[in-house]
Design a protein around this motif. Structure first.
Motif, PDB file in Angstrom:
ATOM      1  N   MET A  70       0.741  -1.366   0.052  1.00 54.76           N
ATOM      2  CA  MET A  70      -0.025  -0.169   0.106  1.00 54.76           C
ATOM      3  C   MET A  70       1.044   1.170   0.031  1.00 54.76           C
ATOM      4  N   LYS A  71       1.974   1.377   0.561  1.00 52.50           N
ATOM      5  CA  LYS A  71       2.775   2.371   0.686  1.00 52.50           C
ATOM      6  C   LYS A  71       3.525   2.443  -0.635  1.00 52.50           C
ATOM      7  N   SER A  72       3.791   1.408  -1.358  1.00 51.22           N
ATOM      8  CA  SER A  72       4.476   1.694  -2.648  1.00 51.22           C
ATOM      9  C   SER A  72       3.450   2.097  -3.601  1.00 51.22           C
ATOM     10  N   ASP A  73       2.115   1.793  -3.394  1.00 49.91           N
ATOM     11  CA  ASP A  73       1.152   2.456  -4.199  1.00 49.91           C
ATOM     12  C   ASP A  73       0.788   3.749  -3.974  1.00 49.91           C
ATOM     13  N   PHE A  74       0.775   4.074  -2.672  1.00 49.90           N
ATOM     14  CA  PHE A  74       0.793   5.491  -2.314  1.00 49.90           C
ATOM     15  C   PHE A  74       1.756   6.290  -2.755  1.00 49.90           C
ATOM     16  N   THR A  75       2.844   5.911  -2.690  1.00 45.75           N
ATOM     17  CA  THR A  75       4.020   6.741  -3.250  1.00 45.75           C
ATOM     18  C   THR A  75       4.105   6.936  -4.609  1.00 45.75           C
ATOM     19  N   ASN A  76       3.670   5.884  -5.523  1.00 43.09           N
ATOM     20  CA  ASN A  76       3.548   6.022  -6.846  1.00 43.09           C
ATOM     21  C   ASN A  76       2.258   6.927  -7.170  1.00 43.09           C
ATOM     22  N   ASN A  77       1.285   6.835  -6.540  1.00 41.65           N
ATOM     23  CA  ASN A  77       0.098   7.821  -6.649  1.00 41.65           C
ATOM     24  C   ASN A  77       0.307   9.005  -6.329  1.00 41.65           C
ATOM     25  N   ILE A  78       0.804   9.340  -5.234  1.00 40.05           N
ATOM     26  CA  ILE A  78       1.086  10.659  -4.598  1.00 40.05           C
ATOM     27  C   ILE A  78       2.009  11.699  -5.433  1.00 40.05           C
ATOM     28  N   THR A  79       3.000  10.647  -5.990  1.00 37.42           N
ATOM     29  CA  THR A  79       3.814  11.161  -7.092  1.00 37.42           C
ATOM     30  C   THR A  79       2.966  11.852  -8.098  1.00 37.42           C
ATOM     31  N   HIS A  80       2.460  11.093  -8.690  1.00 35.82           N
ATOM     32  CA  HIS A  80       1.324  11.378  -9.780  1.00 35.82           C
ATOM     33  C   HIS A  80       0.679  12.665  -9.551  1.00 35.82           C
ATOM     34  N   VAL A 121      -0.282  18.503   0.274  1.00 38.14           N
ATOM     35  CA  VAL A 121       0.570  18.840   0.931  1.00 38.14           C
ATOM     36  C   VAL A 121       0.101  18.950   2.547  1.00 38.14           C
ATOM     37  N   GLU A 122      -0.894  19.631   2.613  1.00 33.99           N
ATOM     38  CA  GLU A 122      -1.528  19.854   3.894  1.00 33.99           C
ATOM     39  C   GLU A 122      -1.808  18.490   4.487  1.00 33.99           C
ATOM     40  N   GLN A 123      -2.381  17.783   3.805  1.00 35.87           N
ATOM     41  CA  GLN A 123      -3.026  16.525   4.525  1.00 35.87           C
ATOM     42  C   GLN A 123      -1.662  15.668   4.759  1.00 35.87           C
ATOM     43  N   ILE A 124      -0.785  15.522   3.943  1.00 35.12           N
ATOM     44  CA  ILE A 124       0.213  14.935   4.250  1.00 35.12           C
ATOM     45  C   ILE A 124       1.132  15.353   5.491  1.00 35.12           C
ATOM     46  N   LEU A 125       1.227  16.511   5.506  1.00 39.52           N
ATOM     47  CA  LEU A 125       1.721  17.143   6.809  1.00 39.52           C
ATOM     48  C   LEU A 125       1.011  16.741   8.055  1.00 39.52           C
ATOM     49  N   SER A 126      -0.442  17.041   7.833  1.00 35.80           N
ATOM     50  CA  SER A 126      -1.402  16.641   9.118  1.00 35.80           C
ATOM     51  C   SER A 126      -1.071  15.235   9.352  1.00 35.80           C
ATOM     52  N   MET A 127      -0.972  14.403   8.592  1.00 35.73           N
ATOM     53  CA  MET A 127      -0.622  12.734   8.877  1.00 35.73           C
ATOM     54  C   MET A 127       0.591  12.582   9.663  1.00 35.73           C
ATOM     55  N   SER A 128       1.561  13.332   9.060  1.00 37.07           N
ATOM     56  CA  SER A 128       2.739  13.136   9.867  1.00 37.07           C
ATOM     57  C   SER A 128       2.733  13.846  11.120  1.00 37.07           C
ATOM     58  N   MET A 129       2.157  14.880  11.369  1.00 39.50           N
ATOM     59  CA  MET A 129       2.042  15.684  12.694  1.00 39.50           C
ATOM     60  C   MET A 129       1.190  14.769  13.632  1.00 39.50           C
ATOM     61  N   GLU A 130       0.203  14.087  13.235  1.00 33.37           N
ATOM     62  CA  GLU A 130      -0.844  13.440  14.154  1.00 33.37           C
ATOM     63  C   GLU A 130       0.189  12.243  14.849  1.00 33.37           C
ATOM     64  N   ARG A 131       1.292  11.891  14.212  1.00 30.47           N
ATOM     65  CA  ARG A 131       1.810  10.688  15.084  1.00 30.47           C
ATOM     66  C   ARG A 131       2.850  11.095  15.923  1.00 30.47           C
ATOM     67  N   LYS A 135      -9.416   9.929  -9.140  1.00 33.34           N
ATOM     68  CA  LYS A 135      -8.211  10.052  -8.468  1.00 33.34           C
ATOM     69  C   LYS A 135      -8.200  10.018  -6.872  1.00 33.34           C
ATOM     70  N   GLY A 136      -7.113   9.700  -6.360  1.00 37.55           N
ATOM     71  CA  GLY A 136      -7.042   9.713  -4.959  1.00 37.55           C
ATOM     72  C   GLY A 136      -5.932   8.488  -4.574  1.00 37.55           C
ATOM     73  N   TYR A 137      -5.654   8.741  -3.104  1.00 38.35           N
ATOM     74  CA  TYR A 137      -4.393   7.746  -2.758  1.00 38.35           C
ATOM     75  C   TYR A 137      -4.956   7.351  -1.307  1.00 38.35           C
ATOM     76  N   GLY A 138      -5.961   7.229  -0.784  1.00 44.62           N
ATOM     77  CA  GLY A 138      -6.449   6.542   0.393  1.00 44.62           C
ATOM     78  C   GLY A 138      -6.179   7.184   1.543  1.00 44.62           C
ATOM     79  N   LEU A 139      -6.011   8.477   1.694  1.00 42.61           N
ATOM     80  CA  LEU A 139      -5.632   9.081   2.820  1.00 42.61           C
ATOM     81  C   LEU A 139      -6.727  10.101   3.224  1.00 42.61           C
ATOM     82  N   GLY A 140      -7.612  10.577   2.692  1.00 39.07           N
ATOM     83  CA  GLY A 140      -8.600  11.542   2.889  1.00 39.07           C
ATOM     84  C   GLY A 140      -9.499  10.834   4.188  1.00 39.07           C
ATOM     85  N   LEU A 141     -10.092   9.714   4.058  1.00 37.05           N
ATOM     86  CA  LEU A 141     -11.030   9.294   5.010  1.00 37.05           C
ATOM     87  C   LEU A 141     -10.440   9.304   6.169  1.00 37.05           C
ATOM     88  N   PHE A 142      -8.980   8.399   6.120  1.00 38.25           N
ATOM     89  CA  PHE A 142      -8.569   8.203   7.450  1.00 38.25           C
ATOM     90  C   PHE A 142      -7.980   9.389   8.140  1.00 38.25           C
TER      91      PHE A 142
END
Length: 512
Positions: A281-291, A337-347, A470-477
């Motif tokens: 899933m992380k590999s798919d996420f990396t490919n998807n988020i890159t796109h 970028v905001e969502q990615i930063l928010s997910m990293s801040m959450e941890r 399009k999406g990468y499976g982070l929104g609802l999480f």
């Protein structure tokens, strides 16, 4: 080089199977050993009780010797290594002598000694006595033959006392902690006068009162005479149940160990498989988020390049169009970028929410307009806020991102025109007041079996060939994580083809 997970799982399964097989082999061997020892102890109890019964008879004979004479029995091996049994008797004889009218009694002693007897069934050693001490089994056999030799002499003078023997067997079994119900028999077998047929007589019966052997009962017997015709037989039920009861502690401990090992290996395999899935899933996420990140950058770059290098800035309509494209793509990029930063801040342990009273009537209209502007399809967003001054006690930035994610999904997963209703009101549950925000769409919906997973990290609901969303499976999480950080709840209701409704409940300030 990483070992494929299927081989790791195979090794774990084989290891666990090996442990189980070895444990079963060890327990089976222990069961057989304990059963053999138990049977040996029963036979030994029969023999020892017979020896003790002879000692009791000898003690009684000694009492009689002091009154009527002396009797002795000896057994052993002569100089040639042959076994013998010898008995002798000394009798007190009383004679009357008449002297001048008086009668006197005179005691005299007479010794009667029998010849040495060598029973045919006794042990004979051709190579001398030393050969018989080579191993324990030979010594035990020698003791048995000596005991039978004593019987040969003792039984001539007095018969075995079966009632005494029965009580000795019972006491011996109790000493050895062998709690069995049994029947004890004194048997004599032989041939008729013409040696034509073998017969067996039951001379006495004893044992546990009221016990009747079953059809699968087993017997243990001991031939105590030199000829083998006299036999003590003990009959009881199979010893499997008794052995298993004696092994209860070991079996329980082994079962607990096996359960712990099984659970540990299961958890290990589950963790490995989950790690593999997460890695994919992380590999798919990396490919998807890159796109996803490259797309707004490329579009904005192309728009600015057209303005700078192709004189498109001279045309006011095209300039406004390209600038709006740049603005939309930069907003999209900022949201990612905001969502990615928010997910990293959450941890992070230092992550803190800035809670405040947020008026929903100030927040939602602006969000609705933004999503109408950037939507690539006709979009209608209706707001229903009751009362008009309803507030939510939340972090303004994260609440905005939460609602933005829900609105974005509602637009993306709507077929044709996006018809969305956002309802806000307060509810009371278990004495606590909540601000409830509902985002309802009339889109393609979600299958029932997919609903439990929609809030999982990197999870995306399959849509087949109907929609290229399009999406990468982070929104609802992100939505679920942030709502829980606010001590709130989020749930989803959906039916395929009829749309979905996401409901958020946040505790009001006066309930904190």
């Amino acid at each position: 080089m990483k070992l494929p997970s299927k081989y790791i799982v195979l090794l774990v399964v084989l290891s666990l199977a090996g442990i189980f097989a070895y444990q079963a082999y060890w327990l089976t061997g222990l069961y057989r050993t304990m059963r053999t020892d138990l049977e040996r102890n029963i036979i030994e109890a029969i023999r020892i009780s017979d020896y003790n019964e002879m000692l009791i008879r000898i003690e009684r004979l000694q009492e009689r010797n002091r009154e009527h004479g002396e009797m002795s029995v000896s057994t052993g091996f002569d100089s040639e290594g042959k076994q013998f049994v010898r008995s002798s008797t000394v009798l007190h004889q009383v004679s009357d002598t008449v002297i001048e009218g008086f009668t006197a009694q005179n005691d005299t002693l007479r010794r009667v000694e029998t010849d040495t007897v060598r029973p045919q069934a006794m042990l004979h050693a051709n190579e001398g006595f030393d050969m018989m001490l080579h191993n324990q089994s030979t010594m035990t056999g020698m003791a048995i033959y000596l005991q039978r030799g004593l019987h040969s002499g003792l039984d001539i003078m007095t018969s075995p006392e079966f009632s005494v023997y029965d009580s000795l067997v019972s006491a011996r079994l109790r000493e050895l902690n062998i709690p069995i119900r049994y029947r004890l028999q004194y048997l004599y077998s032989g041939y008729d006068v013409n040696d034509r047929w073998l017969y067996t007589d039951t001379l006495a019966t004893g044992g546990t009162p009221g016990y009747t052997p079953g059809t699968d009962a087993v017997s243990y017997q001991y031939a105590f005479s030199s000829s083998g015709h006299d036999v003590y037989r003990l009959t009881t039920e199979p010893l499997s149940g008794l052995v298993l009861r004696q092994m209860a502690g070991i079996l329980a401990t082994s079962l607990v160990i096996l359960i712990i090992l099984g659970f540990s290996f299961w958890y290990l395999i589950r963790t490995i498989l989950r790690q593999k899935t997460l890695e994919e899933m992380k590999s798919d996420f990396t490919n998807n988020i890159t796109h996803e990140l490259k797309t707004p950058i490329a579009v904005a770059y192309a728009a600015t390049d057209a303005l700078l290098n192709f004189q498109q800035a001279d045309n006011p309509a095209k300039r406004e169009r390209y600038l709006r494209i740049c603005q939309e793509q930069l907003q999209r990029l900022g949201g990612l970028v905001e969502q990615i930063l928010s997910m990293s801040m959450e941890r992070r342990k230092t992550f803190r929410l800035k809670l405040e009273e947020v008026r929903l009537s100030d927040l939602l209209p602006a969000l609705a307009e933004q999503h109408k502007l950037k939507a690539d399809k006709p979009t209608d967003i209706r707001l229903d806020i009751t009362p008009a001054d309803l507030t939510a006690y939340a972090d303004r930035t994260h609440l905005s991102n939460i609602l933005s994610n829900l609105l974005d999904n509602a637009v993306k997963y709507s077929a044709g025109k996006a018809d969305i209703v956002v309802s806000c009101h307060f509810v009371e549950h278990d004495g606590q007041k909540y601000t409830e925000i509902s985002v309802l769409d009339h889109g393609i919906g979600i299958a029932r079996d997919r609903l439990p997973h929609v809030f999982d990290k990197f999870y995306r609901v399959p849509t087949g060939n109907l929609h290229e969303v399009k999406g990468y499976g982070l929104g609802l999480f992100y939505v679920k994580t942030m709502v829980e950080k606010h001590n709130g709840t989020v749930e989803v209701r959906s039916e395929p083809g009829r749309g979905s409704e996401f409901i958020i409940k946040l505790r009001m300030k006066d309930e904190e």
